[in-house]
Design an enzyme around this catalytic site. Structure first.
Site, PDB file in Angstrom:
ATOM      1  N   TYR A 231       0.843  -1.201   0.000  1.00  0.00           N
ATOM      2  CA  TYR A 231       0.000   0.000   0.000  1.00  0.00           C
ATOM      3  C   TYR A 231       0.880   1.253   0.000  1.00  0.00           C
ATOM      4  O   TYR A 231       0.648   2.178  -0.785  1.00  0.00           O
ATOM      5  CB  TYR A 231      -0.925  -0.016   1.223  1.00  0.00           C
ATOM      6  CG  TYR A 231      -1.950   1.076   1.226  1.00  0.00           C
ATOM      7  CD1 TYR A 231      -3.191   0.898   0.629  1.00  0.00           C
ATOM      8  CD2 TYR A 231      -1.695   2.300   1.844  1.00  0.00           C
ATOM      9  CE1 TYR A 231      -4.144   1.900   0.633  1.00  0.00           C
ATOM     10  CE2 TYR A 231      -2.643   3.306   1.856  1.00  0.00           C
ATOM     11  CZ  TYR A 231      -3.863   3.100   1.256  1.00  0.00           C
ATOM     12  OH  TYR A 231      -4.807   4.107   1.263  1.00  0.00           O
TER      13      TYR A 231
ATOM     14  N   HIS B  55       1.254   4.060  -3.110  1.00  0.00           N
ATOM     15  CA  HIS B  55       0.958   5.474  -2.882  1.00  0.00           C
ATOM     16  C   HIS B  55       2.199   6.352  -3.030  1.00  0.00           C
ATOM     17  O   HIS B  55       2.082   7.511  -3.433  1.00  0.00           O
ATOM     18  CB  HIS B  55       0.277   5.667  -1.525  1.00  0.00           C
ATOM     19  CG  HIS B  55      -1.181   5.383  -1.577  1.00  0.00           C
ATOM     20  ND1 HIS B  55      -1.676   4.092  -1.597  1.00  0.00           N
ATOM     21  CD2 HIS B  55      -2.243   6.199  -1.663  1.00  0.00           C
ATOM     22  CE1 HIS B  55      -2.989   4.145  -1.681  1.00  0.00           C
ATOM     23  NE2 HIS B  55      -3.361   5.408  -1.726  1.00  0.00           N
TER      24      HIS B  55
ATOM     25  N   TYR C 257      -4.000  15.678   1.828  1.00  0.00           N
ATOM     26  CA  TYR C 257      -4.576  14.335   1.875  1.00  0.00           C
ATOM     27  C   TYR C 257      -3.582  13.450   2.609  1.00  0.00           C
ATOM     28  O   TYR C 257      -2.463  13.257   2.151  1.00  0.00           O
ATOM     29  CB  TYR C 257      -4.818  13.833   0.450  1.00  0.00           C
ATOM     30  CG  TYR C 257      -5.633  12.568   0.300  1.00  0.00           C
ATOM     31  CD1 TYR C 257      -6.001  11.769   1.376  1.00  0.00           C
ATOM     32  CD2 TYR C 257      -6.023  12.163  -0.962  1.00  0.00           C
ATOM     33  CE1 TYR C 257      -6.746  10.612   1.205  1.00  0.00           C
ATOM     34  CE2 TYR C 257      -6.783  11.005  -1.156  1.00  0.00           C
ATOM     35  CZ  TYR C 257      -7.136  10.238  -0.067  1.00  0.00           C
ATOM     36  OH  TYR C 257      -7.878   9.091  -0.241  1.00  0.00           O
TER      37      TYR C 257
ATOM     38  N   TRP D 120      -7.502   3.423 -10.792  1.00  0.00           N
ATOM     39  CA  TRP D 120      -6.803   3.362  -9.510  1.00  0.00           C
ATOM     40  C   TRP D 120      -7.505   2.386  -8.568  1.00  0.00           C
ATOM     41  O   TRP D 120      -6.866   1.584  -7.901  1.00  0.00           O
ATOM     42  CB  TRP D 120      -6.715   4.753  -8.883  1.00  0.00           C
ATOM     43  CG  TRP D 120      -5.990   4.766  -7.566  1.00  0.00           C
ATOM     44  CD1 TRP D 120      -6.554   4.793  -6.318  1.00  0.00           C
ATOM     45  CD2 TRP D 120      -4.576   4.726  -7.359  1.00  0.00           C
ATOM     46  NE1 TRP D 120      -5.575   4.777  -5.351  1.00  0.00           N
ATOM     47  CE2 TRP D 120      -4.353   4.742  -5.971  1.00  0.00           C
ATOM     48  CE3 TRP D 120      -3.483   4.681  -8.217  1.00  0.00           C
ATOM     49  CZ2 TRP D 120      -3.071   4.714  -5.420  1.00  0.00           C
ATOM     50  CZ3 TRP D 120      -2.216   4.658  -7.658  1.00  0.00           C
ATOM     51  CH2 TRP D 120      -2.020   4.673  -6.283  1.00  0.00           C
ATOM     52  N   TRP D 121      -8.827   2.470  -8.509  1.00  0.00           N
ATOM     53  CA  TRP D 121      -9.583   1.556  -7.653  1.00  0.00           C
ATOM     54  C   TRP D 121      -9.316   0.102  -8.042  1.00  0.00           C
ATOM     55  O   TRP D 121      -9.100  -0.743  -7.183  1.00  0.00           O
ATOM     56  CB  TRP D 121     -11.073   1.837  -7.731  1.00  0.00           C
ATOM     57  CG  TRP D 121     -11.525   3.072  -7.018  1.00  0.00           C
ATOM     58  CD1 TRP D 121     -10.808   3.851  -6.143  1.00  0.00           C
ATOM     59  CD2 TRP D 121     -12.813   3.666  -7.115  1.00  0.00           C
ATOM     60  NE1 TRP D 121     -11.580   4.893  -5.705  1.00  0.00           N
ATOM     61  CE2 TRP D 121     -12.814   4.808  -6.270  1.00  0.00           C
ATOM     62  CE3 TRP D 121     -13.961   3.357  -7.832  1.00  0.00           C
ATOM     63  CZ2 TRP D 121     -13.936   5.621  -6.129  1.00  0.00           C
ATOM     64  CZ3 TRP D 121     -15.069   4.175  -7.680  1.00  0.00           C
ATOM     65  CH2 TRP D 121     -15.048   5.287  -6.839  1.00  0.00           C
TER      66      TRP D 121
END
Length: 104
Positions: free
Chosen positions: A18, A22, A41, A76-77
């Site tokens: 993860y 990112h 964010y 992206w999802w």
């Protein structure tokens, strides 16, 4: 400027993947987020529960989860769907969190 917070769920053992994904966020996705008014964010991980806590500062009506109709967010999802809990459309399972306290 409004502040949004929500939680998501990381699959067991996927912390490093993860982080890697990112850290290499697609430039066009980052630009879309900025264009949507997201100026900050952050995503934090509760390692005991694999719960991700996300925080955004947003100028406008919606946050990142409201961009699901765009092609880049849908890609992206799908890219992230193997390491997170997701809905049938590959969007991450999210729970919006109400703000109860804010100190300037």
């Amino acid at each position: 400027m409004k502040r949004l917070a929500f939680k998501m769920y990381l699959n067991e053992g996927q912390k490093e993947e993860y982080k890697r994904r990112h850290n290499e966020i697609w430039p066009e996705l980052k630009q879309l987020l900025k264009d949507a008014g997201i100026s900050e964010y952050s995503i934090f991980l509760d390692e005991e529960t694999n719960t991700l806590f996300a925080f955004q500062k947003v100028a406008g009506d919606g946050g990142s989860q409201d961009l699901g109709q765009t092609e880049i967010v849908q890609r992206w999802w799908k890219y992230m769907s193997d390491i997170m809990k997701t809905n049938a459309d590959n969007s991450p399972v999210t729970i919006e969190l109400p703000e109860l306290f804010y100190m300037k």
